[in-house]
Enzyme design. Structure first.
Site, PDB file in Angstrom:
ATOM      1  N   HIS A 154       1.895   1.944  -3.462  1.00  0.00           N
ATOM      2  CA  HIS A 154       0.875   2.625  -4.253  1.00  0.00           C
ATOM      3  C   HIS A 154       1.014   4.141  -4.110  1.00  0.00           C
ATOM      4  O   HIS A 154       0.935   4.886  -5.087  1.00  0.00           O
ATOM      5  CB  HIS A 154      -0.521   2.207  -3.794  1.00  0.00           C
ATOM      6  N   GLU A 186       0.826  -1.213   0.000  1.00  0.00           N
ATOM      7  CA  GLU A 186       0.000   0.000   0.000  1.00  0.00           C
ATOM      8  C   GLU A 186       0.859   1.261   0.000  1.00  0.00           C
ATOM      9  O   GLU A 186       0.539   2.239  -0.687  1.00  0.00           O
ATOM     10  CB  GLU A 186      -0.937  -0.010   1.212  1.00  0.00           C
TER      11      GLU A 186
END
Length: 304
Positions: free
Chosen positions: A153, A150
């Site tokens: 990202h 994450e």
């Protein structure tokens, strides 16, 4: 299975609202970009579509973090209250420093399945959230890899890139809908005095249809970014940890309970075949695992 989540849903809603407002102004105040007597100002129309197309995408971007918090009912960790929250917060902080981004907000939301997502307007204004199911079911190494995925990202600027792609898609969706609407209004409804009801109805219907079809382009980018975030997770946490995390997901995957607004941003991927595959935001887990097995992680700076 729906994969058009927070960004796409908010973007489409904003786009339709902009279109309705513009049509009302065009009808009652003479602000239409169309010239009467069969002359269409295509340059003006394209400029209008670009302004509102990119506007809708950027409104969606800036609302993304607020919508994620609201739709999941998550608790943002300001001050860790226990050992697991302290570990979660310090792990994200360490990874963010290693990735060279600002510290994201860290949140936990109630959900039985293993899942996590990241969103936010920029690399230095982001949110990383995990489900309670992930914290219960995954080992620390596996959870660390999910967090690294994450954070990657965010570091990759995926939300901003997604916004730009969506802005281009919006522009052409609106532009093509108006060209076809103008043709139908004049050819089918024989309206020669400027935009009529046939034009407005056609544009609204086509924007929805074209918007759904065009989302396959955005979903293709979403699938590609998952491979890239997996690689980033391997760089930050280690390839074997990232593979182990995805294998855990593969063995425990079930129906996501994430709200539809944020489902496309979760780490879990669904299973679909045929035409539905075009609307998947994530590649199959088996493909992601195989790609990681063939990937050589990069050496990143060590953070004290």
């Amino acid at each position: 299975m729906k994969r058009i989540a927070l960004f796409l849903a908010t973007n489409l809603a904003v786009l339709l609202v902009f279109s309705v407002v513009w049509m009302i102004l065009s009808t009652f105040f003479g602000l239409s970009t169309f010239a009467a007597n069969n002359n269409v100002n295509y340059t003006g129309m394209l400029v209008f579509c670009a302004i509102f197309g990119f506007g809708g995408a950027f409104v969606s971007l800036f609302l993304s973090k607020w919508m994620a918090k609201r739709s999941t009912g998550m608790r943002v960790i300001d001050q860790p209250r226990n050992e697991i929250e302290q570990w979660l917060y310090s792990t994200v902080k360490r990874q963010a420093e290693k990735a060279g981004i600002g510290m994201p907000e860290v949140g936990i939301y109630e959900a039985p399945e293993i899942n996590a997502f990241a969103t936010g307007a920029s690399r230095n204004n982001s949110l990383v959230a995990v489900s309670t199911g992930l914290l219960r079911a995954m080992s620390r190494d596996e959870a660390e890899a999910v967090l690294a995925h994450e954070v990657s990202h965010v570091a990759n600027g995926d939300m901003v890139t997604l916004t730009l792609i969506q802005g281009v898609v919006n522009t052409f969706v609106m532009f093509l809908a108006r060209i076809i609407g103008n043709i139908i209004d004049r050819v089918v409804f024989k309206n020669e005095d400027g935009p009529g009801i046939g034009y407005f109805v056609t544009v609204m219907v086509l924007e929805i249809i074209f918007g759904i079809l065009a989302s396959t382009i955005v979903m293709a980018f979403s699938r590609w970014r998952e491979f890239r975030a997996d690689a980033g997770g391997a760089d930050l946490a280690g390839r074997e940890k990232m593979i182990a995390a995805l294998e855990r997901l593969a063995h425990s995957y079930g129906q996501s309970t994430l709200p539809s607004e944020v489902r496309a941003f979760g780490i879990s991927g669904g299973v679909a075949g045929g035409f539905k595959k075009l609307f998947m935001s994530h590649p199959p887990l088996a493909e992601r695992i195989q790609a990681l097995r063939e990937y050589t992680p990069r050496r990143l700076p060590t953070v004290a």
